[in-house]
Each structure stands twice: as structure tokens, then as C-alpha cells.
Scaffold this motif. Sequence first.
Motif, PDB file in Angstrom:
ATOM      1  N   PRO A   6       0.262  56.232  66.158  1.00 10.28           N
ATOM      2  CA  PRO A   6      -0.235  55.095  65.954  1.00 10.28           C
ATOM      3  C   PRO A   6      -0.185  54.497  64.673  1.00 10.28           C
ATOM      4  CG  PRO A   6      -1.526  56.547  67.153  1.00 10.28           C
ATOM      5  CD  PRO A   6      -0.233  57.270  66.549  1.00 10.28           C
ATOM      6  N   MET A   7      -0.078  53.265  64.530  1.00 11.25           N
ATOM      7  CA  MET A   7      -0.015  52.433  63.415  1.00 11.25           C
ATOM      8  C   MET A   7      -1.268  52.658  62.492  1.00 11.25           C
ATOM      9  SD  MET A   7       0.785  48.605  62.182  1.00 11.25           S
ATOM     10  CE  MET A   7      -0.599  47.891  62.644  1.00 11.25           C
ATOM     11  N   ARG A   8      -2.415  52.995  62.926  1.00  7.18           N
ATOM     12  CA  ARG A   8      -3.734  53.521  62.359  1.00  7.18           C
ATOM     13  C   ARG A   8      -3.525  54.603  61.544  1.00  7.18           C
ATOM     14  NH1 ARG A   8      -9.746  53.941  63.976  1.00  7.18           N
ATOM     15  NH2 ARG A   8      -9.141  52.665  65.734  1.00  7.18           N
ATOM     16  N   GLU A   9      -2.458  55.527  61.668  1.00  3.33           N
ATOM     17  CA  GLU A   9      -2.430  56.807  60.907  1.00  3.33           C
ATOM     18  C   GLU A   9      -1.752  56.336  59.812  1.00  3.33           C
ATOM     19  OE1 GLU A   9      -0.930  60.093  63.434  1.00  3.33           O
ATOM     20  OE2 GLU A   9      -2.193  59.548  64.998  1.00  3.33           O
ATOM     21  N   LEU A  10      -1.147  55.383  59.430  1.00  2.00           N
ATOM     22  CA  LEU A  10      -0.328  55.088  57.953  1.00  2.00           C
ATOM     23  C   LEU A  10      -1.325  54.964  56.859  1.00  2.00           C
ATOM     24  CD1 LEU A  10       2.207  52.529  59.415  1.00  2.00           C
ATOM     25  CD2 LEU A  10       2.628  54.998  58.921  1.00  2.00           C
ATOM     26  N   ILE A  21       5.139  48.186  71.420  1.00  2.00           N
ATOM     27  CA  ILE A  21       3.605  47.553  71.788  1.00  2.00           C
ATOM     28  C   ILE A  21       3.158  47.955  73.026  1.00  2.00           C
ATOM     29  CG2 ILE A  21       2.540  45.285  71.537  1.00  2.00           C
ATOM     30  CD1 ILE A  21       3.768  46.243  68.843  1.00  2.00           C
ATOM     31  N   THR A  22       2.135  48.584  73.098  1.00  2.00           N
ATOM     32  CA  THR A  22       1.475  48.877  74.515  1.00  2.00           C
ATOM     33  C   THR A  22       0.350  48.107  74.883  1.00  2.00           C
ATOM     34  OG1 THR A  22       0.008  50.503  73.456  1.00  2.00           O
ATOM     35  CG2 THR A  22       1.991  51.405  73.953  1.00  2.00           C
ATOM     36  N   ALA A  23      -0.006  47.255  73.982  1.00  2.00           N
ATOM     37  CA  ALA A  23      -0.945  46.168  74.633  1.00  2.00           C
ATOM     38  C   ALA A  23      -0.433  45.370  75.568  1.00  2.00           C
ATOM     39  CB  ALA A  23      -1.688  45.444  73.408  1.00  2.00           C
ATOM     40  N   ILE A  24      -1.271  44.858  76.724  1.00  2.00           N
ATOM     41  CA  ILE A  24      -0.727  43.847  77.536  1.00  2.00           C
ATOM     42  C   ILE A  24      -1.745  42.621  77.532  1.00  2.00           C
ATOM     43  CG2 ILE A  24       0.196  45.794  79.072  1.00  2.00           C
ATOM     44  CD1 ILE A  24      -2.389  45.491  80.846  1.00  2.00           C
ATOM     45  N   ARG A  30      -0.507  37.950  71.305  1.00  2.00           N
ATOM     46  CA  ARG A  30      -1.070  37.793  70.063  1.00  2.00           C
ATOM     47  C   ARG A  30      -0.348  38.750  69.098  1.00  2.00           C
ATOM     48  NH1 ARG A  30      -6.156  39.139  68.742  1.00  2.00           N
ATOM     49  NH2 ARG A  30      -5.589  38.639  66.734  1.00  2.00           N
ATOM     50  N   ILE A  31      -0.416  39.921  69.497  1.00  2.00           N
ATOM     51  CA  ILE A  31       0.447  41.042  68.505  1.00  2.00           C
ATOM     52  C   ILE A  31       1.896  40.713  68.290  1.00  2.00           C
ATOM     53  CG2 ILE A  31       1.216  43.360  68.202  1.00  2.00           C
ATOM     54  CD1 ILE A  31      -1.523  44.108  69.427  1.00  2.00           C
ATOM     55  N   ARG A  32       2.434  40.222  69.355  1.00  2.00           N
ATOM     56  CA  ARG A  32       3.804  40.073  69.254  1.00  2.00           C
ATOM     57  C   ARG A  32       4.138  38.758  68.229  1.00  2.00           C
ATOM     58  NH1 ARG A  32       3.054  42.577  73.485  1.00  2.00           N
ATOM     59  NH2 ARG A  32       4.395  43.430  74.899  1.00  2.00           N
ATOM     60  N   ASP A  33       3.162  37.566  68.726  1.00  2.00           N
ATOM     61  CA  ASP A  33       3.173  36.306  67.748  1.00  2.00           C
ATOM     62  C   ASP A  33       3.089  36.508  66.330  1.00  2.00           C
ATOM     63  OD1 ASP A  33       3.707  35.065  70.243  1.00  2.00           O
ATOM     64  OD2 ASP A  33       1.771  34.281  70.515  1.00  2.00           O
ATOM     65  N   LEU A  63      -0.428  40.211  56.730  1.00  2.00           N
ATOM     66  CA  LEU A  63      -1.290  40.003  57.554  1.00  2.00           C
ATOM     67  C   LEU A  63      -2.418  41.022  57.665  1.00  2.00           C
ATOM     68  CD1 LEU A  63      -0.965  41.374  60.625  1.00  2.00           C
ATOM     69  CD2 LEU A  63       1.151  40.445  60.467  1.00  2.00           C
ATOM     70  N   SER A  64      -3.417  40.528  57.934  1.00  2.00           N
ATOM     71  CA  SER A  64      -4.584  41.822  58.264  1.00  2.00           C
ATOM     72  C   SER A  64      -4.760  42.203  59.788  1.00  2.00           C
ATOM     73  CB  SER A  64      -5.877  41.029  57.878  1.00  2.00           C
ATOM     74  OG  SER A  64      -7.193  41.888  57.872  1.00  2.00           O
ATOM     75  N   LEU A  65      -4.994  43.218  60.349  1.00  2.00           N
ATOM     76  CA  LEU A  65      -4.997  43.796  61.615  1.00  2.00           C
ATOM     77  C   LEU A  65      -6.178  44.752  61.814  1.00  2.00           C
ATOM     78  CD1 LEU A  65      -3.375  43.048  63.949  1.00  2.00           C
ATOM     79  CD2 LEU A  65      -2.212  45.462  63.595  1.00  2.00           C
ATOM     80  N   ARG A  66      -6.863  44.559  62.748  1.00  2.00           N
ATOM     81  CA  ARG A  66      -7.943  45.364  63.062  1.00  2.00           C
ATOM     82  C   ARG A  66      -7.488  46.806  63.443  1.00  2.00           C
ATOM     83  NH1 ARG A  66     -10.820  40.692  65.560  1.00  2.00           N
ATOM     84  NH2 ARG A  66      -9.777  41.585  67.304  1.00  2.00           N
ATOM     85  N   ASN A  67      -8.264  47.819  63.257  1.00  2.00           N
ATOM     86  CA  ASN A  67      -7.850  49.057  63.786  1.00  2.00           C
ATOM     87  C   ASN A  67      -7.718  49.199  65.049  1.00  2.00           C
ATOM     88  OD1 ASN A  67      -7.316  50.660  61.295  1.00  2.00           O
ATOM     89  ND2 ASN A  67      -9.331  51.093  60.942  1.00  2.00           N
ATOM     90  N   ASN A  68      -8.561  48.707  66.030  1.00  2.00           N
ATOM     91  CA  ASN A  68      -8.473  48.726  67.378  1.00  2.00           C
ATOM     92  C   ASN A  68      -7.109  47.947  67.807  1.00  2.00           C
ATOM     93  OD1 ASN A  68      -9.518  46.213  66.761  1.00  2.00           O
ATOM     94  ND2 ASN A  68     -10.834  46.349  68.748  1.00  2.00           N
ATOM     95  N   GLU A  69      -6.653  46.884  67.016  1.00  2.00           N
ATOM     96  CA  GLU A  69      -5.467  46.322  67.474  1.00  2.00           C
ATOM     97  C   GLU A  69      -4.172  47.384  67.121  1.00  2.00           C
ATOM     98  OE1 GLU A  69      -6.614  41.549  66.752  1.00  2.00           O
ATOM     99  OE2 GLU A  69      -6.040  42.805  65.088  1.00  2.00           O
ATOM    100  N   ALA A  70      -4.467  47.970  65.698  1.00  2.00           N
ATOM    101  CA  ALA A  70      -3.338  48.615  65.391  1.00  2.00           C
ATOM    102  C   ALA A  70      -2.936  50.123  66.292  1.00  2.00           C
ATOM    103  CB  ALA A  70      -3.756  49.375  63.908  1.00  2.00           C
ATOM    104  N   ASP A  71      -4.111  50.232  66.813  1.00  2.00           N
ATOM    105  CA  ASP A  71      -3.804  51.660  68.091  1.00  2.00           C
ATOM    106  C   ASP A  71      -2.832  51.150  69.243  1.00  2.00           C
ATOM    107  OD1 ASP A  71      -5.908  52.810  66.778  1.00  2.00           O
ATOM    108  OD2 ASP A  71      -7.409  52.395  67.669  1.00  2.00           O
TER     109      ASP A  71
END
Length: 78
Positions: A6-10, A21-24, A30-33, A63-71
Amino acid sequence: MSNAIPMRELKVGEKAKVVAITAIGELGRRIRDMGLVPGAELEVVGRAPLQDPVALRLTGFTLSLRNNEADYIAVERV
């Protein structure tokens, strides 16, 4: 995807390549955009004091991303 994490671990300063990307739905779109698509390379350039959000540098922008999105973003370190 055996080395995917998961990106959060970086950590700050680490570079990685997006593998999935596992979000649907709306969140996935939004993540892809934002340019986070499989194959995109990124670098973690900073984190807020409480580790959320995370600042990422992609080709040509930051860009800035929240951890719940990075998951929802699986990456491989490069």
C-alpha cells in the motif's frame, strides 16, 4: 504484484511505481484523474506532522493525498 505494498507504507524520499488502483466508483475515478494510474512513478516528498496527508511528486506536479485514499493504491518501490 508480489512486491506490491500500500502506498501508505512509503517513507519520505522513497520512490515507487503505481501497480494497481483498488478503489471503485467516484473515489477510483478521482484518484486516476489526479494522475495516479498504473505505471505512474512518484516520490513521497513530505508528510504532515500526524503523518496525514502525504505529499507526492509526480511528473511535473506535486499533490497531497489522505492516507485513507493512499490505501487504495498499490505500489512497488523503485
